[in-house]
Design a protein around this motif. Sequence first.
Motif, mmCIF file in Angstrom:
data_model
loop_
_atom_site.group_PDB
_atom_site.id
_atom_site.type_symbol
_atom_site.label_atom_id
_atom_site.label_comp_id
_atom_site.label_asym_id
_atom_site.label_seq_id
_atom_site.Cartn_x
_atom_site.Cartn_y
_atom_site.Cartn_z
ATOM 1 N N PHE A 31 1.131 -1.190 0.241
ATOM 2 C CA PHE A 31 -0.060 0.132 -0.581
ATOM 3 C C PHE A 31 1.168 0.898 0.068
ATOM 4 O O PHE A 31 0.272 2.171 -0.711
ATOM 5 C CB PHE A 31 -0.945 0.099 1.554
ATOM 6 N N ILE A 32 1.940 1.337 1.032
ATOM 7 C CA ILE A 32 2.823 2.360 0.996
ATOM 8 C C ILE A 32 3.515 2.421 -0.268
ATOM 9 O O ILE A 32 4.057 3.770 -0.943
ATOM 10 C CB ILE A 32 3.481 2.189 2.340
ATOM 11 N N ALA A 33 3.480 1.551 -1.158
ATOM 12 C CA ALA A 33 5.090 1.761 -1.994
ATOM 13 C C ALA A 33 4.102 2.277 -3.399
ATOM 14 O O ALA A 33 4.289 3.003 -4.418
ATOM 15 C CB ALA A 33 5.228 0.355 -2.413
ATOM 16 N N ALA A 34 2.232 2.476 -3.296
ATOM 17 C CA ALA A 34 1.637 2.578 -4.094
ATOM 18 C C ALA A 34 1.027 4.504 -4.035
ATOM 19 O O ALA A 34 0.728 4.708 -5.035
ATOM 20 C CB ALA A 34 0.681 1.604 -4.313
ATOM 21 N N CYS A 35 1.444 4.421 -2.741
ATOM 22 C CA CYS A 35 1.454 5.760 -2.339
ATOM 23 C C CYS A 35 2.799 6.465 -3.065
ATOM 24 O O CYS A 35 2.184 7.778 -3.166
ATOM 25 C CB CYS A 35 0.787 6.247 -1.009
ATOM 26 N N ARG A 36 3.587 5.589 -3.034
ATOM 27 C CA ARG A 36 5.085 6.714 -3.120
ATOM 28 C C ARG A 36 4.572 8.173 -4.194
ATOM 29 O O ARG A 36 5.228 8.517 -3.277
ATOM 30 C CB ARG A 36 5.755 5.452 -3.188
ATOM 31 N N GLU A 37 5.035 7.484 -6.096
ATOM 32 C CA GLU A 37 3.960 9.096 -6.093
ATOM 33 C C GLU A 37 2.854 9.712 -5.600
ATOM 34 O O GLU A 37 4.133 10.817 -5.815
ATOM 35 C CB GLU A 37 4.277 8.173 -8.129
ATOM 36 N N GLU A 38 2.153 9.550 -5.754
ATOM 37 C CA GLU A 38 1.756 10.297 -4.587
ATOM 38 C C GLU A 38 1.957 11.260 -3.888
ATOM 39 O O GLU A 38 1.153 12.734 -3.441
ATOM 40 C CB GLU A 38 0.089 10.305 -4.661
ATOM 41 N N LEU A 39 2.507 10.614 -2.758
ATOM 42 C CA LEU A 39 3.483 11.479 -1.879
ATOM 43 C C LEU A 39 4.751 11.997 -1.852
ATOM 44 O O LEU A 39 5.417 12.766 -0.615
ATOM 45 C CB LEU A 39 3.491 10.086 -0.674
ATOM 46 N N THR A 40 4.798 12.243 -3.056
ATOM 47 C CA THR A 40 6.738 12.200 -2.879
ATOM 48 C C THR A 40 6.217 14.059 -3.086
ATOM 49 O O THR A 40 5.752 14.553 -4.362
ATOM 50 C CB THR A 40 7.353 11.821 -4.503
#
Length: 161
Positions: A31-40
Amino acid sequence: MLIRAAQMKEAAFLSDLALRSKAYWGYDEAFIAACREELTVREAEVERRRATVAERDGRILGFITLEGEPPEGILGMMFVDPDAIGQGIGRRLFEHIIATARKLGFVRVTIHADPNAEPFYRAMGAIRIGTTPSGSIPGRVIPLMAVTVTGSQAADHATVR
C-alpha cells in the motif's frame, strides 16, 4: 515550535516524512509503495504548493500544503512525524494554513482525507461533503471534506457554514 515555509532542499525529507506518517496507520508495504508517487514532494513544487513545516529544535515534525488559487483551495498534504503525533502539531499546522488561506482570499479549502484522519479534520471544523477516488489505489474511495474559510474571524480558526 516554529511554523515556517518549507525550503526546496527539504523536499526529499518531506516525502520520507509523508510515507512514514502514512505507514503509522498500519498500511502494509505494498500500500505504501503504491502511494509513493502521490506522496512525493519535488523541489520544484515546494513553493507552488505553499509547503509549510512545523519545526522544533531544528527538527521538522510535520508539514502541510495549500494548493490552488482563490477562491477554492486544496489542503494537498498534511503529515506529522509518527513520533510527534498527539503533540498538537497537526492542529497548529491546520490553523496556520487556514489563516494563510483567509489572508490569500480563499473561501473554501477541500481535503482528500485519509479515512484515519477524518476524525481530526472534523475536530478542526471540516465537514464531509462526499467521497473521491484515491490518487494512489485504484478502486479505493476516500472522504472528501471541506472547510469554509471566513474573513471576519478574529481568531485563526476555520468555520463551517
